[in-house]
Design a protein around this motif. Structure first.
Motif, PDB file in Angstrom:
ATOM      1  N   VAL B 146     -23.368  63.314 -92.394  1.00  0.00           N
ATOM      2  CA  VAL B 146     -22.953  63.340 -90.985  1.00  0.00           C
ATOM      3  C   VAL B 146     -21.549  62.720 -90.907  1.00  0.00           C
ATOM      4  O   VAL B 146     -21.161  61.947 -91.776  1.00  0.00           O
ATOM      5  CB  VAL B 146     -23.943  62.553 -90.083  1.00  0.00           C
ATOM      6  N   LEU B 148     -18.211  60.465 -89.921  1.00  0.00           N
ATOM      7  CA  LEU B 148     -18.027  59.017 -89.754  1.00  0.00           C
ATOM      8  C   LEU B 148     -17.630  58.630 -88.328  1.00  0.00           C
ATOM      9  O   LEU B 148     -17.999  57.562 -87.849  1.00  0.00           O
ATOM     10  CB  LEU B 148     -16.930  58.511 -90.695  1.00  0.00           C
ATOM     11  N   VAL B 489     -17.485  61.756 -94.396  1.00  0.00           N
ATOM     12  CA  VAL B 489     -18.912  61.857 -94.068  1.00  0.00           C
ATOM     13  C   VAL B 489     -19.718  60.777 -94.778  1.00  0.00           C
ATOM     14  O   VAL B 489     -19.290  60.241 -95.800  1.00  0.00           O
ATOM     15  CB  VAL B 489     -19.494  63.242 -94.449  1.00  0.00           C
ATOM     16  N   ARG B 490     -20.859  60.485 -94.206  1.00  0.00           N
ATOM     17  CA  ARG B 490     -21.808  59.574 -94.836  1.00  0.00           C
ATOM     18  C   ARG B 490     -23.174  60.243 -94.771  1.00  0.00           C
ATOM     19  O   ARG B 490     -23.462  60.987 -93.840  1.00  0.00           O
ATOM     20  CB  ARG B 490     -21.829  58.227 -94.110  1.00  0.00           C
ATOM     21  N   PRO B 491     -24.026  59.982 -95.766  1.00  0.00           N
ATOM     22  CA  PRO B 491     -25.367  60.559 -95.703  1.00  0.00           C
ATOM     23  C   PRO B 491     -26.251  59.729 -94.760  1.00  0.00           C
ATOM     24  O   PRO B 491     -26.101  58.508 -94.664  1.00  0.00           O
ATOM     25  CB  PRO B 491     -25.880  60.434 -97.138  1.00  0.00           C
ATOM     26  N   VAL B 492     -27.147  60.411 -94.058  1.00  0.00           N
ATOM     27  CA  VAL B 492     -28.187  59.741 -93.267  1.00  0.00           C
ATOM     28  C   VAL B 492     -29.524  60.303 -93.713  1.00  0.00           C
ATOM     29  O   VAL B 492     -29.647  61.507 -93.931  1.00  0.00           O
ATOM     30  CB  VAL B 492     -27.986  59.998 -91.756  1.00  0.00           C
TER      31      VAL B 492
END
Lengths: 528, 528
Positions: B146, B148, B489-492
């Motif tokens: 998702v 940042l 992006v970062r994973p969730v």
């Protein structure tokens, strides 16, 4: 036998003068073993050896590194009861927990070994040449992950096995191809030495280069600082407090060559209880949360420290039931007298804030290092006005925030710092009306949980253990699961490189049979 | 028409008092347009709008974001000749280059649109529940990337299109789901405004939320600092000098909530010429490198600033031939008088060092903003003893290092800072004898090139444009190619989340048909 020495590569060395002991919190006395802190010379030696080991270890095949990781797992098992006994004496944690955590640690090592044997983790991407392209020919480009270099690992106090000497950070870094220097956690130096001995034996049995692993005894201030500042160190893994993690992050950022620090730090793991969940299942959730808050004496980074709901009779009932359920639970031992002191201090600070109601506090006489579980409640307004109320109290402690309405609940969520987890408790269809709550919560967390408790971190590829700052120092990575290897690797591209000189992962033949993205298509086929 | 104003979201606003102009280096005079720097209030407004836009934009489908990116490409094309004219007036770069770079910029936007339409870039990983697992059931976990949050983009001087207003950083951040605030590069504010107008028109046509894009005029010291320090900014993209990138990196690291800065900075792109390559192909490589060193007046981050070989007659011949070839080339214009001044200063500094021999220097009278290509040569010993000789001179400049032997050559490579690229020139089988050279070079670079020139950065998934510090601030990411989206992006993880509430990418049905890792197997199939 515990030697009380640092492993500088495979050598047990202790030239220093500073002696330390560990502490048995159940007996409230020091353990008998005497440990010697590493000297500046020993620290430099360990890093230099790691740097030398990197020159060869970085190119070892997946198979070879997998044999090393599996051998570490075997050697840890071979340490048998002695290891479990030292673990319980240095942590106050029960034998069952020691066994469970050992199982998890071994499982992590073997999971990385499997990842290496499968091989696709290198994220190979290949775009083959198009000599006839106009106006310029397209070159051949092939990319894959390579290791960063020596990694320093700071173990955590609360997982002497799974997030320490041969825990997730060490396993992932060794899998990546990075030599590891562990700063042994001062609360379980004996456990650390035994686990380190297993790693060293495994390294010898599988012919790893000298210096691929070192285990150093010392304080954060001297040893930790020296390691993070060392020019040959290329990355840092840390699990612990915000203050500790931030200090290392700042130090690494200030280096002439800044290096990445992945620090997994504080979290109060907000739980949102929606109206129907408390109306229809207050008892069920009260019981589950009494267990989750006190599990492991509350010493989990995913411990639920904050429960948020909208004022109602059913939320009041949930609060009462949680109070009753948690009061039934017998207090247990904390890891160390200093952790117990911090727990008392933090709890007392939050209890002493204005407009705070204590709804549960275990009051009977207990062992001095046991923690008395405590639950407070405050209004949404009070919580929003007083930042102290959102500070983490490490231990069996939680705050219930009773908001006026949904808007205030969302405001409370938005005001939170970054968190490892966020949980929604919901019943039936009501969840569909709370998309704004979910959206706000997702923005603050690394993992969203539906109708469950945040404690319990499954080790699997889909796990994200991390989150926006200060849950972690970089929300783009995870500390748990095989993807945690990505913290320690960087991609390198090879342009028009001769096939025979490419790493096997990028050669036309794809002898390893790994998944590769070739000209935009994922395939395990060779290139014609 | 150029308005001279900042875009705060879709509004052209210029309340400030500070006026600036751009410079035409070919004519050696200011351009006619007057630009107004953004005020502190305007800066805050732009970031606040971006933060508000994020609340909805983050959840837009790939299709919707793709239509936005494609519309930006269309609107840039629609600006036609006017855009190319302003570009050439503000950069001194020729019309052909403007057209080529516009093509590349449009290609990048469309590549990200394609990536979004395909959809697998979110790296979906799913581990389904195992309710019967002992001793505890396994929960259902699903992970995806998702965005940042709002991203600040600092364009580069040398790519007014491809690494600026709607360049790679902007395209990748918008693709990720991050609103973008551009700090318009002060050397091409007019070009920036026109491109920004295209982005704003595209945003309106495709119904993007107000504030998804802003373009601010101002200096690095005031505007740049204000943007990076703003609490609602969540990441930074930068292309430029080491000093500039490091200042932003330091600022971001010191924030209460540190944020990632991807800075692509300096590089001298070492080239190793092996003995047989100079023996058999000295003329070919001399001609190729004369072209590569002077291409775009040497103003490429991949410009070959260092050529390393082992002393021999053939290396001497290569040196002479390179000198002859490069002297034949007519000097060309630099981007700005300040860049020309820095070139002269840097070149003169290196020329004035002890034991340096100037082998080529264009000496005829030229336009004041044209750069006289220059090549020096030094011994390996001199190079190793004098760190100044490895400083980047931005422009048509290169140093040839003549080493005593292979050992010294490896020592020279190991002593280098991190680099974007490293090149090996080799003939026949000799490459097989130089594995230590390759290994040392790979350790210092993001991209290895075989028998080619480092200039020319292919935009494709297998490209890595970045490298160990200071080539970039984080070697784990790339600035070019679709994988550059990973910076933003970062994973969730979603645990036990109801299927209907999951993002489409993680739902059982896999309506989008994307590649997902489901229970350790990559598949596009739905989950039963």
């Amino acid at each position: 036998m515990i030697e009380g020495k640092s492993y500088i590569g495979s050598q047990l060395i202790a030239e220093g003068d500073i002696k330390v002991k560990t502490f048995n919190p159940e007996l409230n006395e020091d353990n008998p073993w005497v440990f010697t802190e590493a000297t500046a010379l020993e620290i430099d030696k360990a890093v230099t050896l790691a740097d030398e080991a990197f020159a060869t270890y970085k190119d070892y095949s997946g198979e070879r590194k997998a044999s090393f990781l599996n051998a570490i797992a075997d050697e840890i098992v071979a340490l048998g009861d002695q290891l479990l006994e030292v673990y319980t004496k240095e942590s106050g944690l029960p034998r069952g927990r020691a066994e469970g955590e050992r199982g998890r640690t071994i499982g992590q090592l073997r999971a990385f070994a499997e990842m290496l044997l499968e091989g696709s983790w290198v994220d190979a991407v290949i775009d083959t040449a198009i000599p006839e392209r106009q106006p310029f020919p397209r070159v051949d480009l092939r990319k894959m992950n390579v290791p960063l270099g020596p990694v320093v690992v700071f173990g955590s106090s609360n997982f002497p096995f799974a997030f320490s000497t041969a825990g997730g950070d060490t396993a992932s870094a060794l899998a990546a191809g990075c030599p590891v220097i562990v700063k042994s956690h001062s609360m379980h130096v004996g456990t650390g030495e035994l686990v380190a001995s297993a790693v060293i034996r495994a390294a010898k049995k599988t012919n790893m280069p000298e210096g691929v692993f070192s285990n150093l005894i010392g304080s954060g201030r001297t040893l930790g600082t020296a390691l993070v500042a060392h020019p040959k160190v290329k990355a840092v893994g840390f699990t612990g407090s915000i203050a500790g993690g931030r200090a290392l992050f700042d130090l690494a950022a200030k280096r002439p060559e800044p290096i990445p620090v992945f620090a997994e730090m504080g979290s109060i793991n907000p739980v949102v209880i929606l109206p129907k969940a408390s109306e229809m299942n207050s008892k069920k959730w009260a019981t589950a949360y009494a267990g989750s808050i006190t599990m492991g004496t509350g010493q989990f980074c995913t411990n639920p420290g904050l429960i948020i709901g909208v004022k109602s009779d059913s939320l009041k009932r949930f609060t009462e039931e949680l109070s009753q359920e948690i009061s039934k639970i017998n207090p247990t031992c904390m890891l160390h007298h200093s952790i117990k002191n911090n727990f008392d201090k933090g709890r007392d600070l939050l209890m002493s804030q204005e407009n705070v109601e204590v709804i549960a506090k275990y009051n009977e006489d207990i062992n001095p290092n046991y923690a008395a579980q405590t639950v407070l409640t405050v209004s949404g307004k009070t919580f929003l006005e007083n930042k102290t109320l959102s500070e983490e109290v490490f231990g069996p402690f939680s705050v219930i925030v009773q908001c006026e309405n949904e808007d205030e609940l969302i405001t409370v969520i938005k005001a939170l710092d970054g968190q490892l987890t966020g949980t929604i408790l919901s019943e039936g269809d009501e969840i569909n009306e709370y998309s704004n709550v979910i959206s706000a919560l997702q923005n603050r967390v690394g993992r969203l949980i539906f109708n469950g408790v945040p404690t319990g971190v499954e080790v699997c590829p889909a796990m994200l253990h991390g989150g926006p700052y200060p849950a972690s120092s970089d929300s783009r990575f995870t500390a748990v699961g095989i993807n945690s290897v990505k913290r320690w690797v960087r991609p390198v591209s090879f342009q028009d490189w001769p096939n025979s000189l490419l790493p096997k992962e990028l050669q036309n033949e794809n002898q390893l049979g790994i998944s590769r993205m070739v000209n935009n298509t994922v395939t395990t086929l060779p290139i014609e």
